[in-house]
Design a protein around this motif. Structure first.
Motif, PDB file in Angstrom:
ATOM      1  N   UNK A   1       0.754  -1.275  -0.099  1.00  0.00           N
ATOM      2  CA  UNK A   1      -0.053   0.243   0.096  1.00  0.00           C
ATOM      3  C   UNK A   1       0.770   1.148  -0.043  1.00  0.00           C
ATOM      4  N   UNK A   2       0.439   2.051  -0.504  1.00  0.00           N
ATOM      5  CA  UNK A   2       1.013   3.451  -0.501  1.00  0.00           C
ATOM      6  C   UNK A   2       0.647   4.213   0.633  1.00  0.00           C
ATOM      7  N   UNK A   3       1.815   5.000   1.172  1.00  0.00           N
ATOM      8  CA  UNK A   3       1.408   5.911   2.522  1.00  0.00           C
ATOM      9  C   UNK A   3       1.931   7.227   2.181  1.00  0.00           C
ATOM     10  N   UNK A   4       1.056   8.073   2.671  1.00  0.00           N
ATOM     11  CA  UNK A   4       1.407   9.635   2.510  1.00  0.00           C
ATOM     12  C   UNK A   4       1.477   9.933   3.859  1.00  0.00           C
ATOM     13  N   UNK A   5       2.539  10.357   4.372  1.00  0.00           N
ATOM     14  CA  UNK A   5       2.510  10.882   5.810  1.00  0.00           C
ATOM     15  C   UNK A   5       2.433  12.378   6.153  1.00  0.00           C
ATOM     16  N   UNK A   6       1.610  12.664   7.143  1.00  0.00           N
ATOM     17  CA  UNK A   6       1.474  13.988   7.726  1.00  0.00           C
ATOM     18  C   UNK A   6       1.877  14.096   9.077  1.00  0.00           C
ATOM     19  N   UNK A   7       2.534  15.362   9.216  1.00  0.00           N
ATOM     20  CA  UNK A   7       3.178  15.608  10.694  1.00  0.00           C
ATOM     21  C   UNK A   7       2.153  16.588  11.119  1.00  0.00           C
ATOM     22  N   UNK A   8       1.600  16.291  12.339  1.00  0.00           N
ATOM     23  CA  UNK A   8       0.699  17.358  13.073  1.00  0.00           C
ATOM     24  C   UNK A   8       1.556  18.537  13.184  1.00  0.00           C
ATOM     25  N   UNK A   9       0.729  19.745  13.402  1.00  0.00           N
ATOM     26  CA  UNK A   9       1.290  21.092  13.550  1.00  0.00           C
ATOM     27  C   UNK A   9       2.409  21.340  14.794  1.00  0.00           C
ATOM     28  N   UNK A  10       2.320  20.429  15.670  1.00  0.00           N
ATOM     29  CA  UNK A  10       3.233  20.557  16.945  1.00  0.00           C
ATOM     30  C   UNK A  10       4.727  19.875  16.649  1.00  0.00           C
ATOM     31  N   UNK A  11       4.733  18.981  15.701  1.00  0.00           N
ATOM     32  CA  UNK A  11       6.277  18.428  15.651  1.00  0.00           C
ATOM     33  C   UNK A  11       6.637  18.454  14.226  1.00  0.00           C
TER      34      UNK A  11
END
Length: 191
Positions: free
Chosen positions: A1-11
């Motif tokens: 599966x393809x994964x698109x990561x996102x970092x929350x604004x605090x990190x």
């Protein structure tokens, strides 16, 4: 599966080697292999006149456990740990979202995990994985909304990720995945 990561604004995390490895594991024909298993079992049960599986979460989870364990990760049921990295791959009911976030908080604060990652399929993918239950399963969209609502309340080194199919099985299997899979109906009997 393809994964698109996102970092929350605090990190602003740097991927650990283990997170990079986890993304490679997830992209290694997991979708294709789970699709083939699902389709084969579904076909066999239909031919035998038995109730066929409607969703393919079980097959995705089986493949993930096999692959992660093969690469030295501890865990099962969608939870995996290696070194100081914790990964949660969820195909569970949306009511479990809070417990997944709480688990991430606990492993970071109490067990010294340096990177926690929660991954969920987007709604379009959930419609293929489990058409009858897609609306009730944790989607990436629900995960993202909930995590962003925790800005100012959560400070752990967390990443979230959106899962989508990357590899495909044969055209026949792909066609089977896209067919309607009707919900089993239980008809009450009089006593």
């Amino acid at each position: 599966m393809k994964t698109r990561l996102l970092a929350p604004p605090w990190t602003k995390p740097t991927l650990t080697d283990e997170t990079s490895e986890a993304l490679e594991i997830i992209s290694s024909n997991v979708w294709k292999d789970a699709s083939v298993r699902f389709s084969a079992e579904r076909d066999a049960k239909i031919k035998a006149g038995k109730s066929a599986p409607k969703g393919m979460q079980r097959y995705l989870n089986e493949i993930l456990v096999e692959r992660f364990n093969y690469h030295g990760w501890d865990g099962d049921s969608g939870y995996f740990i290696k070194e100081k990295t914790w990964i949660r791959v969820t195909f569970r009911h949306q009511m479990s979202l809070g417990s997944d976030i709480l688990d991430a908080l606990k492993v970071c604060k109490k067990e010294g995990i340096e990177q926690a990652v929660i991954l969920a399929a987007n709604r379009k993918t959930l419609n293929i994985i489990s058409p009858n239950d897609a609306a009730a399963i944790v989607s990436f969209e629900k995960l993202e909304k909930e995590i962003l609502s925790l800005y100012g309340a959560l400070d752990i080194p967390l990443l979230i990720g959106e899962l989508t199919p990357l590899t495909s099985a044969s055209k026949d299997v792909e066609a089977e995945l896209k067919k309607e899979r009707y919900r089993d109906l239980t008809i009450p009997t009089r006593q």
